[in-house]
Write an enzyme that holds these catalytic residues in place. Structure first.
Site, mmCIF file in Angstrom:
data_model
loop_
_atom_site.group_PDB
_atom_site.id
_atom_site.type_symbol
_atom_site.label_atom_id
_atom_site.label_comp_id
_atom_site.label_asym_id
_atom_site.label_seq_id
_atom_site.Cartn_x
_atom_site.Cartn_y
_atom_site.Cartn_z
ATOM 1 N N CYS A 82 0.872 -1.177 0.000
ATOM 2 C CA CYS A 82 0.000 0.000 0.000
ATOM 3 C C CYS A 82 0.907 1.224 0.000
ATOM 4 O O CYS A 82 2.123 1.097 -0.127
ATOM 5 C CB CYS A 82 -0.992 -0.012 1.159
ATOM 6 S SG CYS A 82 -0.287 0.182 2.804
ATOM 7 N N CYS A 130 -4.027 -0.757 -2.304
ATOM 8 C CA CYS A 130 -4.258 0.682 -2.438
ATOM 9 C C CYS A 130 -4.264 1.027 -3.918
ATOM 10 O O CYS A 130 -3.364 0.605 -4.659
ATOM 11 C CB CYS A 130 -3.148 1.421 -1.693
ATOM 12 S SG CYS A 130 -3.046 3.177 -2.046
ATOM 13 N N CYS A 166 3.412 0.523 -8.164
ATOM 14 C CA CYS A 166 4.118 -0.713 -7.824
ATOM 15 C C CYS A 166 5.007 -1.168 -8.983
ATOM 16 O O CYS A 166 4.536 -1.323 -10.111
ATOM 17 C CB CYS A 166 3.109 -1.801 -7.480
ATOM 18 S SG CYS A 166 3.862 -3.293 -6.802
#
Length: 244
Positions: free
Chosen positions: A115, A189, A196
């Site tokens: 997250c 998230c 990411c």
């Protein structure tokens, strides 16, 4: 032959449609936006939206606004509701068809939860997966913009609700695990999903669209932990089936 007059179970009517079944199957693997579902099932957006609406009205699918782009929404499959509906469907035909409860033991798997701040959602997921697998899974969590410390409410909810102590844990940056190999990388998230990076070995990427309990109106840490715990319980048998 006489008819019993029994109505067809709602789950059977919803899931029996080929496109709705494909949508359910796609959402069983993680949360998706409409345009992603359009690509996955290969059907026009208006048709996908129509059948998503029916699944939402049937209580099998929910939709939440993206925290990354408020004009967009993520759709989530309620696997607990599906499990209960499947059991009711079998029992409606014959009581002996109600499925027995079964326990699945996962193979050893490496899982990363991500997250933004790594202060609430991802450490909660990390702790709960470790808890549900008895430490057999190799679990860690990290954040794209980690906070200085875990949120006190996240620590409290896990301690009071699950008997898990996270007082010694500190948030990690994604950079600290960038070279590690994982079987699954799970983002919790919407913003972290976009940030990411790729990881070695091409791990399976899954997204769970979970609102930040520290900032989202109408959301609390206990509800967030319950949501994540439900997702974790459904992840455990998947790990056992797919990771050798």
């Amino acid at each position: 032959m006489t008819s019993t007059g029994q109505a067809t179970p709602t789950f059977l009517r919803l899931a029996a449609h080929p496109l709705r079944w494909r949508l359910l199957a796609a959402l069983a693997g993680g949360d998706h936006r409409v345009r992603e579902l359009v690509t996955l099932v290969g059907e026009p957006q208006n048709l996908v939206s129509y059948h998503l609406r029916l699944l939402r009205e049937g209580g099998l699918v929910t939709g939440t606004r993206s925290s990354f782009d408020g004009r967009d929404s993520y759709y989530h499959l309620d696997l607990d509701r599906c499990a209960a509906a499947l059991a009711e469907t079998g029992a409606a035909l014959h009581p002996a068809l109600r499925p027995p409860a079964s326990a699945s033991v996962p193979a050893r798997a490496a899982v990363l939860f991500v997250c933004t701040g790594n202060s609430a959602r991802s450490p909660i997921a990390e702790a709960l997966l470790r808890h549900h697998t008895g430490g057999r899974a190799e679990v860690t969590s990290a954040g794209s913009r980690p906070k200085d410390r875990l949120h006190a409410e996240a620590v409290r909810v896990l301690r009071d609700g699950y008997g898990i102590d996270l007082t010694a844990q500190r948030p990690r940056h994604l950079d600290s695990v960038a070279r590690r190999r994982f079987d699954y990388v799970i983002t919790l998230c919407d913003k972290a999903r976009e940030a990411c990076p790729d990881f070695p070995g091409r791990p399976r990427r899954v997204h769970w669209s979970v609102a930040d309990p520290a900032t989202a109106a109408g959301t609390d840490f206990r509800r967030t932990a319950t949501d994540i715990d439900t997702r974790i319980r459904h992840l455990v048998p998947v790990l056992g089936a797919t990771v050798q």
